[in-house]
Design a protein around this motif. Structure first.
Motif, PDB file in Angstrom:
ATOM      1  N   SER A  55       0.834  -1.207   0.000  1.00  0.00           N
ATOM      2  CA  SER A  55       0.000   0.000   0.000  1.00  0.00           C
ATOM      3  C   SER A  55       0.869   1.256   0.000  1.00  0.00           C
ATOM      4  O   SER A  55       0.537   2.242  -0.660  1.00  0.00           O
ATOM      5  CB  SER A  55      -0.962  -0.003   1.188  1.00  0.00           C
ATOM      6  OG  SER A  55      -0.266   0.131   2.405  1.00  0.00           O
ATOM      7  N   GLN A  56       1.999   1.220   0.710  1.00  0.00           N
ATOM      8  CA  GLN A  56       2.924   2.353   0.687  1.00  0.00           C
ATOM      9  C   GLN A  56       3.500   2.551  -0.715  1.00  0.00           C
ATOM     10  O   GLN A  56       3.649   3.677  -1.191  1.00  0.00           O
ATOM     11  CB  GLN A  56       4.051   2.147   1.696  1.00  0.00           C
ATOM     12  CG  GLN A  56       3.625   2.294   3.137  1.00  0.00           C
ATOM     13  CD  GLN A  56       3.245   3.725   3.469  1.00  0.00           C
ATOM     14  OE1 GLN A  56       3.769   4.671   2.920  1.00  0.00           O
ATOM     15  NE2 GLN A  56       2.310   3.862   4.382  1.00  0.00           N
ATOM     16  N   SER A  58       2.085   1.742  -3.495  1.00  0.00           N
ATOM     17  CA  SER A  58       1.008   2.259  -4.332  1.00  0.00           C
ATOM     18  C   SER A  58       0.856   3.762  -4.143  1.00  0.00           C
ATOM     19  O   SER A  58       0.650   4.505  -5.112  1.00  0.00           O
ATOM     20  CB  SER A  58      -0.291   1.538  -3.984  1.00  0.00           C
ATOM     21  OG  SER A  58      -1.349   2.046  -4.742  1.00  0.00           O
ATOM     22  N   MET A  59       0.978   4.225  -2.904  1.00  0.00           N
ATOM     23  CA  MET A  59       0.906   5.664  -2.643  1.00  0.00           C
ATOM     24  C   MET A  59       2.057   6.396  -3.314  1.00  0.00           C
ATOM     25  O   MET A  59       1.882   7.480  -3.883  1.00  0.00           O
ATOM     26  CB  MET A  59       0.907   5.924  -1.129  1.00  0.00           C
ATOM     27  CG  MET A  59      -0.368   5.517  -0.447  1.00  0.00           C
ATOM     28  SD  MET A  59      -0.343   5.615   1.360  1.00  0.00           S
ATOM     29  CE  MET A  59       0.481   7.125   1.689  1.00  0.00           C
ATOM     30  N   SER A  62       1.440   6.691  -7.044  1.00  0.00           N
ATOM     31  CA  SER A  62       0.455   7.742  -7.313  1.00  0.00           C
ATOM     32  C   SER A  62       1.093   9.122  -7.219  1.00  0.00           C
ATOM     33  O   SER A  62       0.808  10.008  -8.032  1.00  0.00           O
ATOM     34  CB  SER A  62      -0.710   7.643  -6.327  1.00  0.00           C
ATOM     35  OG  SER A  62      -1.398   6.441  -6.495  1.00  0.00           O
TER      36      SER A  62
END
Length: 159
Positions: A55-56, A58-59, A62
């Protein structure tokens, strides 16, 4: 020898005494339960850590895409890319927040121009976690790369 008579009061007292001892758990039963919970937690923790790291990542991806959009706007206005993060923040104000690194941030972001402003590379450097010192990069063409400890295989990193 059995004389045919049964002492009912003695039998009732013995069975009542056995029932009163079965009200709680033994120490062995409690230790077994604690061991089972510890084993389950040890199996779940690595999966949870990988989930957090993905998730990190993915951030960070982005954020790099947002930097790329800011660079595209800057290129349209000035006919060149820039490594000046202040200029990027003027084009898209949200990008300026990415470059104000604090000790609580998980990533640091940098931009470098190549060939005198004809292209750029933006970098997200991991500052915390099990993948500390790994990088995610994006080029002006939109190509995303991941590097950690010399390997760029995304199946090895954040699998």
């Amino acid at each position: 020898r059995f004389n045919g008579s049964v002492n009912v009061s003695t039998d009732i007292q013995i069975s009542h005494h056995r029932c009163s001892m079965k009200k709680g758990f033994t120490l062995i039963e409690l230790v077994v339960v604690v061991i089972i919970i510890a084993i389950m937690a040890s199996l779940a923790l690595p999966q949870y850590t990988r989930f957090i790291e993905r998730s990190q990542a993915s951030m960070a991806k982005s954020a790099l895409v947002m930097i790329r959009y800011a660079e595209a706007v800057h290129y349209l206005l000035h006919s060149e890319y820039t490594s000046n993060t202040t200029d990027l923040a003027v084009e898209i104000p949200e990008v300026g927040k990415l470059f104000n690194y604090t000790l609580n941030d998980d990533w640091t972001y940098t931009v470098a121009t190549i060939n005198f402003g004809i292209g750029f590379n933006a970098f997200a450097n991991r500052e915390k976690g099990i993948y500390k010192n790994s990088k995610i990069t994006i080029t002006n063409d939109g190509e995303i790369g991941i590097v950690q400890n010399g390997t760029s295989d995304p199946q090895v990193i954040w699998k």
